[in-house]
Design a protein around this motif. Structure first.
Motif, PDB file in Angstrom:
ATOM      1  N   LEU A 114       0.811  -1.221   0.000  1.00 22.58           N
ATOM      2  CA  LEU A 114       0.000   0.000   0.000  1.00 22.58           C
ATOM      3  C   LEU A 114       0.843   1.268   0.000  1.00 22.58           C
ATOM      4  CD1 LEU A 114      -2.597  -1.123   2.702  1.00 22.58           C
ATOM      5  CD2 LEU A 114      -2.921  -1.088   0.216  1.00 22.58           C
ATOM      6  N   CYS A 116       2.055   3.236  -2.087  1.00 19.07           N
ATOM      7  CA  CYS A 116       1.673   4.329  -2.994  1.00 19.07           C
ATOM      8  C   CYS A 116       0.158   4.456  -3.104  1.00 19.07           C
ATOM      9  CB  CYS A 116       2.299   4.116  -4.370  1.00 19.07           C
ATOM     10  SG  CYS A 116       4.109   4.148  -4.349  1.00 19.07           S
ATOM     11  N   ASP A 117      -0.542   4.039  -2.067  1.00 20.99           N
ATOM     12  CA  ASP A 117      -2.005   4.036  -2.042  1.00 20.99           C
ATOM     13  C   ASP A 117      -2.467   4.729  -0.756  1.00 20.99           C
ATOM     14  OD1 ASP A 117      -4.716   3.466  -1.806  1.00 20.99           O
ATOM     15  OD2 ASP A 117      -4.511   1.330  -2.253  1.00 20.99           O
ATOM     16  N   THR A 118      -2.837   5.991  -0.872  1.00 17.30           N
ATOM     17  CA  THR A 118      -3.228   6.759   0.318  1.00 17.30           C
ATOM     18  C   THR A 118      -4.466   6.169   0.979  1.00 17.30           C
ATOM     19  OG1 THR A 118      -2.286   8.808  -0.574  1.00 17.30           O
ATOM     20  CG2 THR A 118      -3.925   9.025   1.171  1.00 17.30           C
ATOM     21  N   ALA A 119      -5.502   5.914   0.195  1.00 13.61           N
ATOM     22  CA  ALA A 119      -6.751   5.398   0.764  1.00 13.61           C
ATOM     23  C   ALA A 119      -6.535   4.033   1.411  1.00 13.61           C
ATOM     24  CB  ALA A 119      -7.828   5.320  -0.322  1.00 13.61           C
ATOM     25  N   GLY A 120      -5.766   3.177   0.742  1.00 15.73           N
ATOM     26  CA  GLY A 120      -5.499   1.860   1.303  1.00 15.73           C
ATOM     27  C   GLY A 120      -4.676   1.935   2.573  1.00 15.73           C
ATOM     28  N   THR A 121      -3.709   2.840   2.598  1.00 13.76           N
ATOM     29  CA  THR A 121      -2.888   3.032   3.794  1.00 13.76           C
ATOM     30  C   THR A 121      -3.746   3.501   4.957  1.00 13.76           C
ATOM     31  OG1 THR A 121      -0.861   3.500   2.555  1.00 13.76           O
ATOM     32  CG2 THR A 121      -1.002   4.378   4.793  1.00 13.76           C
ATOM     33  N   GLU A 146       2.325   9.596  -1.306  1.00 12.37           N
ATOM     34  CA  GLU A 146       1.001   9.133  -0.907  1.00 12.37           C
ATOM     35  C   GLU A 146       0.947   8.866   0.590  1.00 12.37           C
ATOM     36  OE1 GLU A 146       1.851   8.067  -5.159  1.00 12.37           O
ATOM     37  OE2 GLU A 146       2.920   7.830  -3.252  1.00 12.37           O
TER      38      GLU A 146
END
Length: 372
Positions: A114, A116-121, A146
């Protein structure tokens, strides 16, 4: 006094970069706290891969989970890891209480895929925070662009954050900005900011490993810079930190009870056998910092380390080193950018290997529970 404990006299907190169940259950972690003044612990997917995949420590717990009907490797790993983190946090709780929440933290990382995945992080961090339920937990978030966005939101929500995989000063300043912005947002919403903690994990030895290769290829005048770039880079990041703390923006937050986001030195084990094995510990000791040290380096420092305030004693030399790097056209910026990607891949690969190891153990421990 233990040489490790003596580090604290110079304002630095020593954390352990390692976790394994037998360390928690045997009293080994408590012994490190009592004898060496250990003040915290960090983990990552590679550490858990070695702990769970490389030992039998977790087999009884794994068998019980499988017998209870859980067969998904990711779920099995997470339950094992959360139990370790809870136990470690409970062992460190007296430290957290005695230091007023400055130290005594245990870190657990969001899923490495995750990065590079803000929402997933954000979703993973919130889920892990709720699952562990310990006030002295820090959620580790990669310091990507991100990740920095996620850091701001998590701090605003009151979740402690360890920002990891920082190699460059600009990346550090971006997450420092995210921390300040998160505190400001929480304060503006009427929330308290005096109980929130964060560290910015700045990596050391990997920079020299990469830059030394560039230096060797260049030869000539550049050879004088071998083994010096990582320490210089860290010392100037510390100067950046002190500049932030002296500014009016931080002073306003500090007046409302905010704690500084301390720099944490990560990857402090020496990778080049030609260098002193405690080089990165000895040269980066200074106030309001943390050093998370792997066990072998901790043993070496206990044996022959020299605790002394060194971090801010070589700032002028650090400027000269980085100036020489720039003058010679050595690719420090490109190297630090590459190291972020390599660090993410390292943890993703370790996570994948861990899940594969858990699946193998699951099948070996309870084959009768598996479908035909």
């Amino acid at each position: 006094m233990s040489a490790l404990k003596a580090i604290s006299e110079h304002g630095q907190s020593v954390w352990l970069d390692y976790i394994r169940r037998d360390l928690l259950l045997s009293g080994g972690l408590k012994k490190l706290i009592d004898e060496d003044g250990l003040l915290g612990l960090t983990s990552n997917p590679a550490i858990f891969e070695k702990a769970i995949g490389g030992s039998a420590d977790y087999d009884p717990a794994l068998r019980a989970l499988v017998d209870g009907g859980q067969r998904d490797p990711a779920a099995l790993y997470e339950q094992l890891a959360i139990e370790d983190i809870r136990q470690a946090a409970d062992i460190f709780l007296p430290v957290w209480q005695a230091t007023g929440g400055v130290d005594g933290y245990v870190s657990l990382e969001v899923a490495p895929g995750l990065a590079c995945d803000t929402a997933g992080t954000l979703a993973d961090a919130r889920r892990l925070w709720a699952a562990v339920r310990r006030p002295n937990l820090m959620i580790k978030v990669p310091g990507t662009a991100e990740g920095a966005v996620a850091v701001r939101e998590l701090i605003a929500e009151g979740i402690n954050v360890n920002v990891t995989l920082l190699f460059s000063r600009p990346a550090y300043l971006a997450v420092a900005e995210a921390y300040l912005a998160g505190l400001e947002a929480r304060l503006a919403a009427g929330g308290r900011i005096d109980g929130i903690a964060s560290v910015a994990s700045f990596f050391i030895s990997r920079i020299d490993a990469a830059m030394d290769a560039e230096i060797a290829a260049r030869g000539g005048e550049a050879l004088a810079l071998a083994g010096k770039v990582a320490i210089a880079n860290a010392r100037l990041a510390y100067e950046d930190y002190r500049g932030l703390c002296a500014g009016p923006r931080w002073q306003k937050l500090a007046a409302a009870g905010a704690r500084p986001q301390r720099l944490l030195w990560a990857s402090t084990g020496t990778k080049n056998p030609a260098y002193r094995d405690v080089l990165y510990v000895e040269e980066l000791i200074g106030p309001e910092t943390v050093d998370t040290i792997p066990p072998a380096t901790m043993d070496a420092f206990r044996d022959h380390g020299q605790p002394r305030r060194s971090l801010d004693r070589g700032t002028a030399d650090a400027r000269e080193v980085i100036a020489a790097v720039e003058r010679l056209g050595l690719p420090l910026d490109a190297v630090t950018t590459r190291l972020v990607g390599e660090g993410i891949k390292l943890f993703v690969d370790a996570h994948d290997q861990l899940l594969a190891a858990v699946a193998r153990k699951r099948d070996a421990l309870a084959p009768q529970a598996m479908p035909a």
